[in-house]
Scaffold this active site. Structure first.
Site, PDB file in Angstrom:
ATOM      1  N   PRO A 198       0.820  -1.204   0.000  1.00  0.00           N
ATOM      2  CA  PRO A 198       0.000   0.000   0.000  1.00  0.00           C
ATOM      3  C   PRO A 198       0.863   1.266   0.000  1.00  0.00           C
ATOM      4  O   PRO A 198       1.691   1.447   0.883  1.00  0.00           O
ATOM      5  CB  PRO A 198      -0.803  -0.105   1.304  1.00  0.00           C
ATOM      6  CG  PRO A 198       0.043  -0.957   2.205  1.00  0.00           C
ATOM      7  CD  PRO A 198       0.793  -1.891   1.310  1.00  0.00           C
TER       8      PRO A 198
ATOM      9  N   GLN B 256      -5.787  -1.454   3.046  1.00  0.00           N
ATOM     10  CA  GLN B 256      -4.943  -0.963   4.140  1.00  0.00           C
ATOM     11  C   GLN B 256      -5.670   0.153   4.865  1.00  0.00           C
ATOM     12  O   GLN B 256      -6.130   1.120   4.250  1.00  0.00           O
ATOM     13  CB  GLN B 256      -3.610  -0.452   3.588  1.00  0.00           C
ATOM     14  CG  GLN B 256      -2.713   0.210   4.621  1.00  0.00           C
ATOM     15  CD  GLN B 256      -2.989   1.696   4.775  1.00  0.00           C
ATOM     16  OE1 GLN B 256      -3.385   2.361   3.818  1.00  0.00           O
ATOM     17  NE2 GLN B 256      -2.803   2.215   5.980  1.00  0.00           N
TER      18      GLN B 256
ATOM     19  N   TYR C 265      -5.772   3.078   7.963  1.00  0.00           N
ATOM     20  CA  TYR C 265      -5.331   3.900   9.084  1.00  0.00           C
ATOM     21  C   TYR C 265      -6.566   4.163   9.927  1.00  0.00           C
ATOM     22  O   TYR C 265      -7.608   4.554   9.396  1.00  0.00           O
ATOM     23  CB  TYR C 265      -4.778   5.249   8.617  1.00  0.00           C
ATOM     24  CG  TYR C 265      -3.448   5.190   7.910  1.00  0.00           C
ATOM     25  CD1 TYR C 265      -2.328   4.690   8.561  1.00  0.00           C
ATOM     26  CD2 TYR C 265      -3.310   5.652   6.603  1.00  0.00           C
ATOM     27  CE1 TYR C 265      -1.101   4.647   7.920  1.00  0.00           C
ATOM     28  CE2 TYR C 265      -2.083   5.619   5.955  1.00  0.00           C
ATOM     29  CZ  TYR C 265      -0.984   5.110   6.621  1.00  0.00           C
ATOM     30  OH  TYR C 265       0.238   5.072   5.991  1.00  0.00           O
TER      31      TYR C 265
ATOM     32  N   ILE D 148      13.052  -4.547  -1.407  1.00  0.00           N
ATOM     33  CA  ILE D 148      13.053  -5.562  -2.476  1.00  0.00           C
ATOM     34  C   ILE D 148      13.346  -4.876  -3.810  1.00  0.00           C
ATOM     35  O   ILE D 148      12.569  -4.041  -4.270  1.00  0.00           O
ATOM     36  CB  ILE D 148      11.688  -6.287  -2.546  1.00  0.00           C
ATOM     37  CG1 ILE D 148      11.391  -7.041  -1.249  1.00  0.00           C
ATOM     38  CG2 ILE D 148      11.634  -7.204  -3.775  1.00  0.00           C
ATOM     39  CD1 ILE D 148      12.165  -8.324  -1.055  1.00  0.00           C
TER      40      ILE D 148
ATOM     41  N   THR E  58      -2.326  -0.715   9.501  1.00  0.00           N
ATOM     42  CA  THR E  58      -0.983  -0.154   9.659  1.00  0.00           C
ATOM     43  C   THR E  58      -0.799   0.301  11.099  1.00  0.00           C
ATOM     44  O   THR E  58      -1.568   1.114  11.604  1.00  0.00           O
ATOM     45  CB  THR E  58      -0.761   1.019   8.687  1.00  0.00           C
ATOM     46  OG1 THR E  58      -0.842   0.522   7.348  1.00  0.00           O
ATOM     47  CG2 THR E  58       0.611   1.652   8.897  1.00  0.00           C
TER      48      THR E  58
ATOM     49  N   SER F 290      -4.286   1.478  -0.542  1.00  0.00           N
ATOM     50  CA  SER F 290      -4.069   2.400   0.576  1.00  0.00           C
ATOM     51  C   SER F 290      -5.333   3.186   0.930  1.00  0.00           C
ATOM     52  O   SER F 290      -6.113   3.549   0.040  1.00  0.00           O
ATOM     53  CB  SER F 290      -2.962   3.390   0.198  1.00  0.00           C
ATOM     54  OG  SER F 290      -2.861   4.432   1.156  1.00  0.00           O
TER      55      SER F 290
ATOM     56  N   SER G 231       7.481  -4.604   8.469  1.00  0.00           N
ATOM     57  CA  SER G 231       7.614  -3.370   7.694  1.00  0.00           C
ATOM     58  C   SER G 231       8.072  -2.235   8.595  1.00  0.00           C
ATOM     59  O   SER G 231       7.691  -2.177   9.764  1.00  0.00           O
ATOM     60  CB  SER G 231       6.251  -3.003   7.085  1.00  0.00           C
ATOM     61  OG  SER G 231       6.293  -1.740   6.442  1.00  0.00           O
TER      62      SER G 231
ATOM     63  N   HIS H 272       7.710   0.869   7.146  1.00  0.00           N
ATOM     64  CA  HIS H 272       7.092   1.947   6.374  1.00  0.00           C
ATOM     65  C   HIS H 272       8.082   2.525   5.360  1.00  0.00           C
ATOM     66  O   HIS H 272       8.119   3.737   5.119  1.00  0.00           O
ATOM     67  CB  HIS H 272       6.587   3.045   7.329  1.00  0.00           C
ATOM     68  CG  HIS H 272       5.275   3.645   6.905  1.00  0.00           C
ATOM     69  ND1 HIS H 272       4.076   3.289   7.476  1.00  0.00           N
ATOM     70  CD2 HIS H 272       4.964   4.569   5.956  1.00  0.00           C
ATOM     71  CE1 HIS H 272       3.100   3.977   6.898  1.00  0.00           C
ATOM     72  NE2 HIS H 272       3.618   4.764   5.976  1.00  0.00           N
TER      73      HIS H 272
ATOM     74  N   LYS I 135       0.388  -4.581   9.883  1.00  0.00           N
ATOM     75  CA  LYS I 135       1.572  -4.133   9.134  1.00  0.00           C
ATOM     76  C   LYS I 135       2.388  -3.172   9.988  1.00  0.00           C
ATOM     77  O   LYS I 135       1.835  -2.250  10.590  1.00  0.00           O
ATOM     78  CB  LYS I 135       1.109  -3.440   7.845  1.00  0.00           C
ATOM     79  CG  LYS I 135       2.215  -2.798   7.016  1.00  0.00           C
ATOM     80  CD  LYS I 135       1.619  -2.194   5.750  1.00  0.00           C
ATOM     81  CE  LYS I 135       2.658  -1.529   4.885  1.00  0.00           C
ATOM     82  NZ  LYS I 135       3.060  -0.203   5.401  1.00  0.00           N
TER      83      LYS I 135
ATOM     84  N   ARG J 202       7.853   1.387  -3.504  1.00  0.00           N
ATOM     85  CA  ARG J 202       8.400   2.371  -4.450  1.00  0.00           C
ATOM     86  C   ARG J 202       8.579   1.815  -5.869  1.00  0.00           C
ATOM     87  O   ARG J 202       8.256   2.511  -6.829  1.00  0.00           O
ATOM     88  CB  ARG J 202       9.730   2.934  -3.923  1.00  0.00           C
ATOM     89  CG  ARG J 202       9.563   3.813  -2.676  1.00  0.00           C
ATOM     90  CD  ARG J 202      10.893   4.427  -2.254  1.00  0.00           C
ATOM     91  NE  ARG J 202      10.785   5.184  -1.007  1.00  0.00           N
ATOM     92  CZ  ARG J 202      11.061   4.687   0.202  1.00  0.00           C
ATOM     93  NH1 ARG J 202      11.449   3.419   0.338  1.00  0.00           N
ATOM     94  NH2 ARG J 202      10.949   5.450   1.275  1.00  0.00           N
TER      95      ARG J 202
ATOM     96  N   ASP K 250       7.821  -6.125   3.584  1.00  0.00           N
ATOM     97  CA  ASP K 250       8.069  -5.127   2.539  1.00  0.00           C
ATOM     98  C   ASP K 250       9.299  -4.314   2.917  1.00  0.00           C
ATOM     99  O   ASP K 250       9.799  -4.398   4.037  1.00  0.00           O
ATOM    100  CB  ASP K 250       6.831  -4.256   2.264  1.00  0.00           C
ATOM    101  CG  ASP K 250       6.452  -3.311   3.407  1.00  0.00           C
ATOM    102  OD1 ASP K 250       7.309  -2.985   4.257  1.00  0.00           O
ATOM    103  OD2 ASP K 250       5.282  -2.894   3.449  1.00  0.00           O
ATOM    104  N   GLY K 251       9.822  -3.571   1.952  1.00  0.00           N
ATOM    105  CA  GLY K 251      10.994  -2.731   2.211  1.00  0.00           C
ATOM    106  C   GLY K 251      12.271  -3.302   1.621  1.00  0.00           C
ATOM    107  O   GLY K 251      12.726  -4.364   2.039  1.00  0.00           O
TER     108      GLY K 251
ATOM    109  N   GLY L 120       0.421   5.627  -1.037  1.00  0.00           N
ATOM    110  CA  GLY L 120      -0.599   6.633  -1.320  1.00  0.00           C
ATOM    111  C   GLY L 120      -0.369   7.340  -2.644  1.00  0.00           C
ATOM    112  O   GLY L 120       0.712   7.256  -3.238  1.00  0.00           O
TER     113      GLY L 120
END
Length: 348
Positions: free
Chosen positions: A77, A128, A130, A277, A156, A106, A241, A243, A219, A298, A274-275, A79
Site C-alpha cells: 500500500p 490498508q 489507518y 526488495i 498499519t 491504501s 515493515s 514503512h 503491518k 516504491r 516489505d521494504g 498513497g
C-alpha cells in the site's frame, strides 16, 4: 533506454517525475538510514546454492491466506498513485489482476475503492487501513471494502504520527488541487488536528474484528514481542515493515527484523515483508528467512511513472523472471523447497 532491472525504472522516475512528487515517493525519515539499510541489508546475506537438483520444471506459485497467486510478490500500500500516473490506483489494480497477484489498496488512494474495484473486477485485493480519530470514518471504510469484495484488512500499526521527512517539509508537500484523497472526502472537515488516531492500541483489533469478517493482517511489526502480541490478538497475518524507512529512523532493516519475527511466530500466522526488495534474489532471500510473500512499494510507483500499466507490468515481470532464475540457480524447483538452509549471513 532498455529497462533491464528495477534500478532502470528508478532512474527514469527520478529524471521525469516532478521534483516534489519524486521527493515524496523517495523520502525517508531524518537521515534516511533505515530507508537505505532496507536495501543494504540484503547484501549481507549469502546463498548456499545446491547443484544437480533438476530445475527443468519451475513452480513459483504460492498462496496468501489460501488464495493462489502467480508468484510471491504483491503490491504494497502506497498513497497518491496519481502523482505517478493519471489513472492512478485503477491502473495498479488492473496490473495486479493481469499478473494474478495481490494489491493492497491504501486508505490514501487518489481513486475511490469503488473505482478501483470496477477497474479490475475479481482481482485479489486487500484494504490498508489507518484508524482515524473519527472512528465512524474508519468503520465506514472497512465496511465499504468488505462489501466491494476486498479479501483482507491490513491495519498499519507504525503511524501514530507521521515521521519527519525533510524533503517534504522543505518542499511544503501537498497534493495538487486536482487530486483528492477520494476515500476520505468530507472526513477531514471535522478534524483540525492530524486525522490519524495516536491512541490506537492492541485492543482496537477486537474493535475491528467486530466490524468485519475479513482476515486482519497487521503491518509494521519489527520485534518478537509485538509478533507474539499480534498472534495473541488473533490476526491472520503480519507484514514486517518499517514503512519504507519513513517513520522511525534508526530501526532495523526489515529483512533483519524478519528473522526475529518469523522465529517468534513459528508458523502460527503467515508472515510477509516489505521494504528494500529490488531484485528477484531479494525475494528468494526473504522467503528463505521465513516470509510467505513480499510486497513492493516504491518500485511499483516507478513502473507507473515509466509507462503506467505497461511499466508496472514490466517491473513485476522482471522481478518474476529474476526470482524464477535465482530459485533455479539455487537448486529450488518449487517455492516449498525454499528454506533457511538456503542462506547464511556473511561475516562482514
Amino acid at each position: 533506454m532498455a529497462m533491464v532491472c528495477l534500478s532502470d525504472f528508478e532512474a527514469y522516475a527520478k529524471k521525469y517525475l516532478p521534483k516534489i512528487a519524486w521527493d515524496f515517493f523517495a523520502a525517508g525519515a531524518d537521515d534516511c538510514s533505515t530507508r537505505d539499510e532496507n536495501i543494504l541489508a540484503y547484501k549481507r546475506i549469502r546463498f548456499r546454492p545446491r547443484m544437480l537438483r533438476d530445475v527443468s520444471m519451475m513452480d513459483i506459485r504460492t498462496k496468501l491466506l489460501g488464495t493462489e497467486i502467480s508468484f510471491p510478490v504483491g503490491i504494497a500500500p502506497t498513497g497518491f498513485h496519481q502523482l505517478a500516473w493519471p489513472d492512478g490506483e485503477k491502473s495498479t489494480a488492473r496490473v495486479a489482476k493481469a499478473m494474478n497477484t495481490c494489491y493492497i489498496v491504501s486508505t490514501y488512494s487518489t481513486c475511490t475503492l469503488e473505482e478501483i474495484s470496477a477497474a479490475a473486477p475479481g482481482g485479489l485485493r486487500w484494504f490498508q487501513l489507518y484508524i482515524h480519530r473519527n472512528r465512524a470514518v474508519s468503520q465506514q471504510l472497512v465496511q465499504r471494502a468488505e462489501a466491494l469484495g476486498f479479501q483482507g484488512l491490513v491495519l498499519t500499526a507504525d503511524l501514530p504520527y507521521t515521521g519527519k521527512r525533510r524533503d517534504d517539509v522543505r518542499n511544503g508537500f501537498r497534493l495538487p488541487p486536482h487530486m483528492k484523497l477520494k476515500n476520505l472526502e468530507g472526513a477531514f472537515e471535522v478534524c483540525k488536528m492530524s486525522p490519524l488516531d495516536p491512541s490506537v492500541t492492541w485492543n482496537d483489533i477486537y474493535w475491528l474484528r467486530s466490524l468485519t469478517h475479513l482476515p486482519i493482517i497487521i503491518k509494521g511489526i519489527l520485534t518478537k514481542e509485538d509478533a507474539e502480541l499480534a498472534v495473541r490478538h488473533g490476526v491472520q497475518g503480519i507484514i514486517v515493515s518499517n514503512h519504507g524507512g519513513r517513520q522511525l529512523d534508526g530501526g532495523p532493516a526489515t529483512i533483519d527484523a524478519l528473522v526475529e519475527v518469523a522465529e517468534a511466530v513459528q508458523g502460527r500466522v503467515e508472515v510477509y515483508l516489505d521494504g528494500g526488495i529490488r531484485k528477484g534474489s531479494d525475494v528468494l532471500k526473504a522467503l528463505a528467512l521465513g516470509a510467505k510473500c513480499v510486497f513492493i512499494g516504491r518500485p511499483a510507483l516507478w513502473g507507473l511513472a515509466y509507462k503506467g500499466e505497461e511499466g508496472l507490468q514490466d517491473v513485476l515481470r522482471i522481478l518474476q523472471d529474476e526470482f524464477r532464475l535465482s530459485m533455479a540457480l539455487a537448486g529450488c524447483a518449487s517455492v516449498s523447497e525454499i528454506g533457511r538452509h538456503l542462506v547464511q549471513f556473511s561475516k562482514l
